[in-house]
Design an enzyme around this catalytic site. Structure first.
Site, PDB file in Angstrom:
ATOM      1  N   SER A  55       0.824  -1.133   0.060  1.00 47.25           N
ATOM      2  CA  SER A  55       0.140  -0.008   0.042  1.00 47.25           C
ATOM      3  C   SER A  55       0.761   1.355   0.115  1.00 47.25           C
ATOM      4  O   SER A  55       2.099   1.081   0.453  1.00 47.25           O
ATOM      5  CB  SER A  55      -1.004  -0.115   1.173  1.00 47.25           C
ATOM      6  OG  SER A  55      -1.491   1.132   1.347  1.00 47.25           O
TER       7      SER A  55
ATOM      8  N   TYR B 209      -1.700   0.374  10.560  1.00 48.19           N
ATOM      9  CA  TYR B 209      -1.609   0.193   9.181  1.00 48.19           C
ATOM     10  C   TYR B 209      -0.507   0.472   8.372  1.00 48.19           C
ATOM     11  O   TYR B 209       0.419  -0.432   7.766  1.00 48.19           O
ATOM     12  CB  TYR B 209      -2.915   0.617   8.405  1.00 48.19           C
ATOM     13  CG  TYR B 209      -3.117   0.173   7.012  1.00 48.19           C
ATOM     14  CD1 TYR B 209      -2.872  -1.396   6.785  1.00 48.19           C
ATOM     15  CD2 TYR B 209      -3.092   0.595   5.975  1.00 48.19           C
ATOM     16  CE1 TYR B 209      -3.278  -1.921   5.803  1.00 48.19           C
ATOM     17  CE2 TYR B 209      -3.441   0.304   4.675  1.00 48.19           C
ATOM     18  CZ  TYR B 209      -3.579  -1.078   4.451  1.00 48.19           C
ATOM     19  OH  TYR B 209      -3.778  -1.644   3.260  1.00 48.19           O
TER      20      TYR B 209
END
Length: 260
Positions: A138, A151
């Site tokens: 990501s 995250y």
């Protein structure tokens, strides 16, 4: 052309499901892996892919998965899509359970799959010229943002795993690619992150013209796998045009500035 077979994790929805479909359309043999057996069964019926239900955070389940794959044929590619985010809390009041899950699902699951499948990938590379590993990380691995600490940390750790693996496999015909998407509008990612709040999840994408779709990421994964065997796409960062950076997102129609 050897009929190549890929293992795609996270195959029950989103980018993983789209990748199964994209690879099947290109003639790949595919084994879709995810926790939800019922969704895998539907995907198998639609695409002809094989499927195996497995919780990648469970070491025993991963060991059984590897055994089943070894018994059923060669593995030319691992596409690790499974993972996810939970919560948007600040570091000071974050849920350690959420952070633990994110580390398990994104990092330790990747390590288990590499450890289990590298022998199979090496066999395929020796027989057919090369093998592949592709990891979907990501843009959260690249730049931190408020409320994303857990995250950010998990995806950054997964990205470092990928970089280290590429160095460790130097000299072997096994490619290591990383795909790092920005905003992707899928049915479950943000919904799961926000604890099932559908209104809040949809608001994340409100007004954004053409966020990435799961199919966009799947197309890039398929391209990376079908590129000539001597070409490795180390890192592909992809975002919608409306998102210039993690923190800079245009809401509303994209328009050319007035020309004087």
């Amino acid at each position: 052309m050897v009929n190549r077979r890929a293992v795609v994790t996270g195959a029950s929805s989103g980018i993983g499901e789209a990748t199964v479909r994209a690879l099947r359309a290109r003639g790949w043999g595919v084994v879709g892996v995810a926790r939800r057996a019922s969704r895998l069964a539907a995907l198998s019926e639609e695409t002809g892919a094989s499927t195996i239900a497995c919780d990648l955070t469970d070491p025993d389940a991963v060991a059984a998965l590897v055994g089943e794959l070894e018994a059923s044929g060669p593995v030319h590619a691992l596409v690790q899509v499974a993972g996810g985010a939970r919560g948007t809390d600040r570091v000071e009041n974050a849920s350690t359970d959420d952070w633990q899950w994110m580390y398990d699902a994104n990092v330790l699951a990747s390590q288990r799959l590499v450890a289990g499948l590298l022998p199979l990938l090496r066999r395929a590379a020796a027989a057919d010229g090369h093998a592949d590993t592709v990891f979907v990380t990501s843009t959260a691995a690249q730049v931190a943002y408020a409320g994303g600490g857990g995250y950010n940390a998990a995806k950054a750790a997964q990205s470092m795993l990928v970089h280290a693996l590429r160095l460790e496999l130097n000299g072997e015909p096994i490619r290591v690619a990383e795909i790092a998407p920005g905003m992707v509008h899928t049915e479950e990612f943000t919904l799961n992150r926000l604890g099932g709040d559908a209104v809040a999840a949809e608001a994340v994408y409100s007004g954004v013209e053409a966020p990435l779709r799961a199919e966009d990421v799947a197309d890039v994964i398929a391209y990376a796998l079908d590129a000539p065997g001597h070409v490795n796409l180390d890192l592909i960062t992809m975002r919608p045009v409306a998102q210039s950076a993690n923190h800079l997102l245009a809401r509303g129609p994209l328009r050319v500035r007035p020309i004087d």
